[in-house]
Design a protein around this motif. Structure first.
Motif, PDB file in Angstrom:
ATOM      1  N   SER A   1       2.474  15.958   1.689  1.00  0.00           N
ATOM      2  CA  SER A   1       1.913  14.773   1.941  1.00  0.00           C
ATOM      3  C   SER A   1       2.616  14.145   3.293  1.00  0.00           C
ATOM      4  CB  SER A   1       2.199  13.659   0.708  1.00  0.00           C
ATOM      5  OG  SER A   1       3.890  13.685   0.617  1.00  0.00           O
ATOM      6  N   ASP A   2       3.555  14.563   3.967  1.00  0.00           N
ATOM      7  CA  ASP A   2       4.095  13.885   5.182  1.00  0.00           C
ATOM      8  C   ASP A   2       3.640  14.723   6.388  1.00  0.00           C
ATOM      9  OD1 ASP A   2       6.015  12.188   4.122  1.00  0.00           O
ATOM     10  OD2 ASP A   2       7.161  14.011   3.537  1.00  0.00           O
ATOM     11  N   GLY A   3       2.527  15.586   6.245  1.00  0.00           N
ATOM     12  CA  GLY A   3       1.897  16.356   7.183  1.00  0.00           C
ATOM     13  C   GLY A   3       2.728  17.374   7.988  1.00  0.00           C
ATOM     14  N   ARG A   4       3.788  17.756   6.987  1.00  0.00           N
ATOM     15  CA  ARG A   4       4.392  18.949   7.486  1.00  0.00           C
ATOM     16  C   ARG A   4       3.841  20.207   6.891  1.00  0.00           C
ATOM     17  NH1 ARG A   4      10.604  18.855   6.306  1.00  0.00           N
ATOM     18  NH2 ARG A   4       9.878  18.540   4.047  1.00  0.00           N
ATOM     19  N   GLY A   5       3.819  21.430   7.816  1.00  0.00           N
ATOM     20  CA  GLY A   5       3.356  22.476   7.281  1.00  0.00           C
ATOM     21  C   GLY A   5       4.554  23.279   6.191  1.00  0.00           C
ATOM     22  N   LEU A   6       4.238  24.221   5.504  1.00  0.00           N
ATOM     23  CA  LEU A   6       5.264  24.766   4.728  1.00  0.00           C
ATOM     24  C   LEU A   6       6.571  25.344   5.464  1.00  0.00           C
ATOM     25  CD1 LEU A   6       3.384  26.086   1.468  1.00  0.00           C
ATOM     26  CD2 LEU A   6       4.522  23.999   1.598  1.00  0.00           C
ATOM     27  N   HIS A   7       6.151  26.117   6.393  1.00  0.00           N
ATOM     28  CA  HIS A   7       7.087  26.657   7.469  1.00  0.00           C
ATOM     29  C   HIS A   7       8.138  25.554   7.879  1.00  0.00           C
ATOM     30  CE1 HIS A   7       4.349  24.785  10.271  1.00  0.00           C
ATOM     31  NE2 HIS A   7       5.037  25.342  11.419  1.00  0.00           N
ATOM     32  N   ASP A   8       7.566  24.267   8.165  1.00  0.00           N
ATOM     33  CA  ASP A   8       8.735  23.147   8.589  1.00  0.00           C
ATOM     34  C   ASP A   8       9.248  22.747   7.259  1.00  0.00           C
ATOM     35  OD1 ASP A   8       8.565  22.927  11.288  1.00  0.00           O
ATOM     36  OD2 ASP A   8       6.647  21.939  10.985  1.00  0.00           O
ATOM     37  N   ARG A   9       8.555  22.730   6.136  1.00  0.00           N
ATOM     38  CA  ARG A   9       9.321  22.326   5.077  1.00  0.00           C
ATOM     39  C   ARG A   9      10.524  23.132   4.555  1.00  0.00           C
ATOM     40  NH1 ARG A   9       7.135  18.784   0.294  1.00  0.00           N
ATOM     41  NH2 ARG A   9       8.631  19.143  -1.193  1.00  0.00           N
ATOM     42  N   VAL A  10      10.208  24.787   4.562  1.00  0.00           N
ATOM     43  CA  VAL A  10      11.215  25.406   4.183  1.00  0.00           C
ATOM     44  C   VAL A  10      12.360  25.590   5.230  1.00  0.00           C
ATOM     45  CG1 VAL A  10      11.531  27.984   4.070  1.00  0.00           C
ATOM     46  CG2 VAL A  10       9.658  27.022   2.915  1.00  0.00           C
ATOM     47  N   ALA A  11      12.190  25.311   6.601  1.00  0.00           N
ATOM     48  CA  ALA A  11      13.086  25.035   7.584  1.00  0.00           C
ATOM     49  C   ALA A  11      13.830  24.171   7.513  1.00  0.00           C
ATOM     50  CB  ALA A  11      12.555  25.650   8.708  1.00  0.00           C
ATOM     51  N   GLY A  12      13.270  22.862   6.967  1.00  0.00           N
ATOM     52  CA  GLY A  12      13.945  21.784   7.050  1.00  0.00           C
ATOM     53  C   GLY A  12      13.759  21.001   8.177  1.00  0.00           C
ATOM     54  N   THR A  13      12.677  21.081   9.041  1.00  0.00           N
ATOM     55  CA  THR A  13      12.355  20.628  10.115  1.00  0.00           C
ATOM     56  C   THR A  13      11.129  19.782  10.226  1.00  0.00           C
ATOM     57  OG1 THR A  13      11.135  22.678  10.953  1.00  0.00           O
ATOM     58  CG2 THR A  13      13.534  22.286  11.412  1.00  0.00           C
ATOM     59  N   ALA A  14      10.683  18.975  11.128  1.00  0.00           N
ATOM     60  CA  ALA A  14       9.395  18.378  11.369  1.00  0.00           C
ATOM     61  C   ALA A  14       9.112  18.395  12.868  1.00  0.00           C
ATOM     62  CB  ALA A  14       9.475  16.964  10.702  1.00  0.00           C
ATOM     63  N   ILE A  15       7.735  18.324  13.148  1.00  0.00           N
ATOM     64  CA  ILE A  15       7.319  18.139  14.527  1.00  0.00           C
ATOM     65  C   ILE A  15       7.212  16.669  14.661  1.00  0.00           C
ATOM     66  CG2 ILE A  15       5.755  18.816  16.337  1.00  0.00           C
ATOM     67  CD1 ILE A  15       5.623  21.557  14.999  1.00  0.00           C
ATOM     68  N   VAL A  16       7.763  16.026  15.742  1.00  0.00           N
ATOM     69  CA  VAL A  16       7.828  14.738  15.990  1.00  0.00           C
ATOM     70  C   VAL A  16       7.540  14.351  17.338  1.00  0.00           C
ATOM     71  CG1 VAL A  16       9.405  14.236  13.879  1.00  0.00           C
ATOM     72  CG2 VAL A  16      10.111  14.455  16.262  1.00  0.00           C
ATOM     73  N   ARG A  17       7.156  13.169  17.762  1.00  0.00           N
ATOM     74  CA  ARG A  17       6.802  12.716  19.099  1.00  0.00           C
ATOM     75  C   ARG A  17       8.147  12.481  19.891  1.00  0.00           C
ATOM     76  NH1 ARG A  17       2.380   8.702  16.964  1.00  0.00           N
ATOM     77  NH2 ARG A  17       0.583   9.923  17.115  1.00  0.00           N
ATOM     78  N   ARG A  18       8.287  12.870  21.110  1.00  0.00           N
ATOM     79  CA  ARG A  18       9.402  12.403  21.876  1.00  0.00           C
ATOM     80  C   ARG A  18       9.310  11.328  22.228  1.00  0.00           C
ATOM     81  NH1 ARG A  18       9.849  14.912  26.872  1.00  0.00           N
ATOM     82  NH2 ARG A  18       7.986  15.834  26.781  1.00  0.00           N
TER      83      ARG A  18
END
Length: 171
Positions: free
Chosen positions: A154-171
């Motif tokens: 629901s946050d727009g994170r792929g499962l790969h980011d969720r498992v890794a504990g990361t998110a892609i954000v704007r700089r």
């Protein structure tokens, strides 16, 4: 007789609004402690896809230059496919693990950062650091499997980011 608002329909996002787009956009990233918009907010899907294409084309060019299997073919299809994937893996692990972004992310104003769901306040230093090599390795290996990258929460994170504990954000 039951009304759609009484049933909290998934079509409206449970908000009673005709379309749940406004509520969904505002809620995106809130659980992760990310702002709704501006620097540090979740990156839009379009930018993430363009960044992935830029990274893949760069890997194709490197593969064509150093691992050419068909010298007469079109430039982007000259390289060895396995070498292209290996270059992509190394690029992601090294750059995301150390800097927090790949070439495509940097060009489009994105970065990968660690997130801590459920914590309302996180030290500002953690918000600006690269995620580290273990998170980058986990994220990259799952990204190469493709399926975890195309399934989002629901946050727009792929499962790969969720498992890794990361998110892609704007700089």
């Amino acid at each position: 007789m039951a009304d759609r608002r009484d049933l909290s329909s998934w079509l409206g996002g449970g908000t009673g609004e005709p379309d749940g787009a406004g509520a969904a956009a505002a809620a995106r990233g809130r659980r992760l402690g990310l702002p709704a918009d501006g620097p540090g907010s979740p990156a839009p899907l379009g930018r993430r896809l363009v960044a992935l294409v830029i990274d893949w084309v760069a890997c194709l060019l490197i593969s064509a230059a150093f691992f050419a299997t068909a010298p007469d073919a079109f430039l982007l299809s000259r390289g060895n496919p396995t070498a292209t994937l290996a270059i992509f893996v190394v690029e992601n692990i090294v750059l995301v693990g150390s800097l927090g972004y790949t070439l495509g992310h940097r060009l489009l104003g994105l970065r990968v950062r660690r997130v801590f769901p459920g914590q309302s306040r996180v030290d500002a230093g953690w918000a600006t650091r690269a995620p580290g090599f273990l998170s980058a390795l986990t994220r990259t290996l799952l990204l190469c499997l493709v399926v975890p990258a195309v399934v989002w929460d629901s946050d727009g994170r792929g499962l790969h980011d969720r498992v890794a504990g990361t998110a892609i954000v704007r700089r």
